[in-house]
Write a protein that holds these residues in place. Sequence first.
Motif, short mmCIF file in Angstrom:
data_model
loop_
_atom_site.label_atom_id
_atom_site.label_comp_id
_atom_site.label_asym_id
_atom_site.label_seq_id
_atom_site.Cartn_x
_atom_site.Cartn_y
_atom_site.Cartn_z
N ILE A 58 1.72 2.46 5.89
CA ILE A 58 0.76 2.64 4.80
C ILE A 58 -0.04 1.35 4.58
N GLU A 59 0.65 0.21 4.60
CA GLU A 59 -0.04 -1.08 4.42
C GLU A 59 -1.10 -1.29 5.49
N GLU A 60 -0.80 -0.89 6.72
CA GLU A 60 -1.70 -1.17 7.84
C GLU A 60 -2.77 -0.09 8.05
N CYS A 61 -2.67 1.03 7.33
CA CYS A 61 -3.64 2.10 7.57
C CYS A 61 -4.99 1.79 6.92
N ASP A 62 -6.02 2.39 7.49
CA ASP A 62 -7.36 2.28 6.93
C ASP A 62 -7.67 3.50 6.06
N GLU A 63 -6.91 4.57 6.26
CA GLU A 63 -7.13 5.82 5.54
C GLU A 63 -5.80 6.55 5.46
N PHE A 64 -5.56 7.21 4.34
CA PHE A 64 -4.32 7.92 4.11
C PHE A 64 -4.64 9.41 3.98
N VAL A 65 -4.03 10.22 4.83
CA VAL A 65 -4.24 11.67 4.80
C VAL A 65 -2.91 12.31 4.43
N VAL A 66 -2.94 13.21 3.45
CA VAL A 66 -1.72 13.91 3.06
C VAL A 66 -1.92 15.40 3.26
N LEU A 67 -0.99 16.00 3.98
CA LEU A 67 -1.00 17.45 4.20
C LEU A 67 -0.21 18.07 3.05
N LEU A 68 -0.94 18.73 2.15
CA LEU A 68 -0.30 19.31 0.96
C LEU A 68 -0.08 20.79 1.15
N VAL A 78 6.85 12.36 -0.16
CA VAL A 78 5.40 12.53 -0.05
C VAL A 78 4.72 11.90 -1.26
N LEU A 79 5.27 12.13 -2.46
CA LEU A 79 4.69 11.56 -3.67
C LEU A 79 4.80 10.04 -3.70
N ILE A 80 5.89 9.50 -3.18
CA ILE A 80 6.05 8.04 -3.08
C ILE A 80 4.99 7.47 -2.14
N GLU A 81 4.79 8.14 -0.99
CA GLU A 81 3.78 7.67 -0.03
C GLU A 81 2.38 7.72 -0.64
N VAL A 82 2.06 8.80 -1.34
CA VAL A 82 0.75 8.92 -2.00
C VAL A 82 0.59 7.80 -3.02
N GLY A 83 1.63 7.57 -3.81
CA GLY A 83 1.58 6.51 -4.83
C GLY A 83 1.39 5.13 -4.21
N ALA A 84 2.04 4.90 -3.08
CA ALA A 84 1.89 3.62 -2.38
C ALA A 84 0.45 3.45 -1.89
N ALA A 85 -0.10 4.50 -1.29
CA ALA A 85 -1.48 4.45 -0.79
C ALA A 85 -2.44 4.22 -1.95
N TRP A 86 -2.21 4.91 -3.06
CA TRP A 86 -3.06 4.77 -4.23
C TRP A 86 -2.99 3.33 -4.76
N GLY A 87 -1.78 2.81 -4.84
CA GLY A 87 -1.58 1.44 -5.34
C GLY A 87 -2.24 0.40 -4.45
N LEU A 88 -2.32 0.67 -3.16
CA LEU A 88 -2.97 -0.25 -2.21
C LEU A 88 -4.47 0.02 -2.08
N ARG A 89 -4.97 0.95 -2.90
CA ARG A 89 -6.40 1.32 -2.90
C ARG A 89 -6.88 1.83 -1.55
N LYS A 90 -6.03 2.55 -0.87
CA LYS A 90 -6.41 3.16 0.41
C LYS A 90 -7.23 4.42 0.13
N PRO A 91 -8.22 4.73 0.96
CA PRO A 91 -8.91 6.01 0.80
C PRO A 91 -7.90 7.13 1.04
N ILE A 92 -7.89 8.12 0.16
CA ILE A 92 -6.91 9.22 0.27
C ILE A 92 -7.65 10.53 0.47
N VAL A 93 -7.23 11.27 1.49
CA VAL A 93 -7.79 12.60 1.74
C VAL A 93 -6.64 13.60 1.72
N ALA A 94 -6.76 14.61 0.87
CA ALA A 94 -5.75 15.67 0.81
C ALA A 94 -6.24 16.86 1.63
#
Length: 134
Positions: A58-68, A78-94
């Motif tokens: 997650i730290e090294e990614c440029d974009e975070f995609v979550v399959l919901l 999954v929620l922990i990973e989303v929260g981590a991406a959000w906290g690191l200000r990663k672009p998130i695509v659901a």
Amino acid sequence: RKFADYRVFLSHSHKDRWIARQCARLIEEAAKPRVEVFFDEKDIEGGQSIPDSIRTGIEECDEFVVLLSRYSKDRPWVLIEVGAAWGLRKPIVAIIDKIGPKEMPDILSLYKAIDLNDFDQYISQFLKRTKMVR
């Protein structure tokens, strides 16, 4: 980082691993060799710490995609990973699979989701956004 210019972290439930595998393949094929998808079953080897590998991914990614899906929307990991991406200000695509907007976790309801049936839209938006249009 290995050789990719751009890394995508793909979060999913274990029960959706076949779908997630197809999504990872489609993303990588669309922008070969410049994009790499972090996908737990291929990127975490036996004996490695799963939580540490996921955190690094997650730290090294440029974009975070979550399959919901109905399997992943309430999964703690999954929620922990989303929260981590959000906290690191990663672009998130659901990417949503057979769930409605009201079933999405609150943190993700703020983002425009893409239906799994429209995954080709995600790919074309991804290629434009990352300037990897061929």
